[in-house]
Enzyme design. Structure first.
Site, PDB file in Angstrom:
ATOM      1  CB  SER A  83      -0.758   0.028   1.221  1.00 54.49           C
ATOM      2  OG  SER A  83      -1.565   1.273   1.469  1.00 54.49           O
ATOM      3  CE  LYS A 162      -1.681  -2.919  -4.472  1.00 50.58           C
ATOM      4  NZ  LYS A 162      -1.528  -1.749  -3.679  1.00 50.58           N
ATOM      5  NE  ARG A 194      -9.550   2.884  -2.992  1.00 50.53           N
ATOM      6  CZ  ARG A 194      -8.799   4.011  -3.565  1.00 50.53           C
ATOM      7  NH1 ARG A 194      -7.432   3.910  -4.096  1.00 50.53           N
ATOM      8  NH2 ARG A 194      -9.376   4.956  -3.980  1.00 50.53           N
ATOM      9  CB  SER A 232      -4.387  -1.436  -1.013  1.00 49.41           C
ATOM     10  OG  SER A 232      -3.550  -0.911  -1.524  1.00 49.41           O
ATOM     11  NE  ARG A 324      -1.876   7.116   1.778  1.00 50.16           N
ATOM     12  CZ  ARG A 324      -2.227   7.068   0.491  1.00 50.16           C
ATOM     13  NH1 ARG A 324      -3.259   6.324   0.216  1.00 50.16           N
ATOM     14  NH2 ARG A 324      -1.641   8.226  -0.460  1.00 50.16           N
ATOM     15  CB  SER A 343      -4.980   1.227   3.068  1.00 51.61           C
ATOM     16  OG  SER A 343      -5.151   1.009   1.709  1.00 51.61           O
ATOM     17  N   GLY A 344      -5.572   4.457   2.168  1.00 52.92           N
ATOM     18  CA  GLY A 344      -6.391   5.177   1.530  1.00 52.92           C
ATOM     19  C   GLY A 344      -7.483   4.952   0.650  1.00 52.92           C
ATOM     20  CD  GLN A 349     -12.192  -0.294   1.118  1.00 50.45           C
ATOM     21  OE1 GLN A 349     -11.135  -0.715   1.691  1.00 50.45           O
ATOM     22  NE2 GLN A 349     -12.281   0.204  -0.033  1.00 50.45           N
ATOM     23  N   GLY A 350     -16.534  -0.131   5.190  1.00 46.88           N
ATOM     24  CA  GLY A 350     -17.154   0.805   6.493  1.00 46.88           C
ATOM     25  C   GLY A 350     -18.162   1.807   5.886  1.00 46.88           C
ATOM     26  N   PRO A 351     -18.564   2.660   6.839  1.00 49.15           N
ATOM     27  CG  PRO A 351     -18.750   4.253   8.671  1.00 49.15           C
ATOM     28  CD  PRO A 351     -18.347   2.831   8.319  1.00 49.15           C
TER      29      PRO A 351
END
EC number: 3.5.2.15
Length: 363
Positions: A83, A162, A194, A232, A324, A343-344, A349-351
């Site tokens: 990443s 990845k 992503r 990522s 990040r 990782s940006g 991915q989540g809220p």
């Protein structure tokens, strides 16, 4: 079943393999036992970040010398996830995962850490960010869970992927065959890849039903997400690499894992609560933590806790780089250092504006 060891090692440059060499030469890990390496490299984390590819090539070459294998064969047996981006206080490092047969004579009470890996097929450029990537990722997640011996979704704590991105050459290739890519913006393609990968994880973990997953879901329906996903994107591959990390009664590792979700980029309280759930309640006990893995993004509505942010409108610095730095600092303030994996880009991915995280620690 397995015994998992995890080592966090600093990096002096993207091509630095001295830490890995030291692990092997001192006998702390056997090269044949290494199944995954997750790293933070000091590039920009964007499309033209070749530190990820360089780090992967150097690590594969290093392991290849010890395994007497060419680097491309090493990459077929070891899941490399590099990443890019160590903005702010984030410190470049690698996390090495080694797996060997369980030690029956030292079987601990309770569940312990286990890990499995899997790979998808290569994607056509026009498949990136679309339903094909979602379904292929879901299948790979299930294979990685089986490889880890994770029997239940309840025992799954973190899924790292990845994934590839689009380049001008890939876009031209798709068009030459009469196919349209999901976007012609190479940076935007990272988010699509992503996002589709995260929704594939959500499909595998039954967080989102298949009936709700179509091409148009990606980067549009923000109600769809996974609390276990970390994806990522990078220029160095054409397929998805999947690492499933969880717990098992049959595992004999000295390590455990817990996970949570940051509600926004500065939600250090959630990280602190999850660390406390592992029995770590004081600064003196923080050395039990092997590493923290987290996703971060600039809130897409332009607001953090009711206050306007400018991460999305900065023409000089990409928003993933800002995110990040922010989340890296928030987590570092809890654990006491910046050698953490942040990782940006946390699409699905989540809220929105937040992101999943996991903590691996000694039991």
């Amino acid at each position: 079943m397995y015994h998992i060891d995890v080592f966090r090692i600093p990096c002096h440059s993207p091509g630095d393999t001295s830490g890995l060499e030291d692990l092997i030469e001192t006998g702390r890990v056997a090269p044949a036992d290494i199944v995954a390496v997750m790293g933070k490299t000091e590039g920009n984390g964007c499309v033209n970040d070749y530190t990820r590819e360089y780090a992967t090539a150097m690590l594969a070459a290093c392991l290849g010398r010890h395994l007497q294998l060419p680097p491309h064969e090493v990459e077929k047996r070891v899941a490399f996830v590099m990443s890019g981006g160590t903005e702010g206080v984030l410190s470049p490092h690698h996390t090495v995962f080694a797996r060997r047969p369980a030690i029956d004579a030292h079987r601990p009470a309770g569940k312990r850490l286990t890990l499995g890996i899997a790979f998808t097929r290569d994607f056509l450029p026009e498949e990136i960010g679309r339903h094909a990537q979602i379904t292929e990722t879901a299948g790979a997640v299930k294979r990685a869970m089986r490889d880890a011996g994770i029997a239940s979704i309840d025992d799954l704590h973190f899924v790292q992927v990845k994934c590839p991105l689009l380049t001008p050459a890939k876009i031209a290739s798709a068009r030459s065959r009469g196919c349209a890519p999901v976007t012609t913006d190479t940076y935007e393609s990272m988010g699509y890849s992503r996002g589709a990968s995260a929704l594939g994880i959500a499909l595998a973990t039954e967080e989102v039903p298949s009936s709700m997953l179509v091409d148009e879901s990606v980067l549009n329906d923000w109600s769809l997400s996974s609390s276990l996903a970390s994806a990522s994107a990078g220029i160095e591959l054409e397929h998805n690499v999947v690492i499933a990390i969880g717990m098992s009664e049959q595992a004999t590792s000295e390590l455990v894992i817990a996970h949570g979700v940051m509600s926004d980029a500065i939600d250090a309280a959630s990280v602190r609560r999850t660390i406390e759930s592992l029995g770590i309640r004081s600064d003196d006990e923080m050395d039990r933590i092997v590493n923290v893995f987290a996703k971060a993004e600039a809130s897409p509505d332009g607001v953090v806790r009711g206050m306007r942010h400018t991460m999305l409108s900065d023409s000089d610095i990409n928003s993933t780089r800002h995110a990040r730095a922010v989340t890296g600092a928030a987590i570092a303030s809890v654990v006491g250092h910046g050698m953490v994996y942040v990782s940006g880009g946390a699409e699905h991915q989540g809220p929105a504006g937040g992101g999943p995280f996991a903590v691996i620690a000694r039991a």
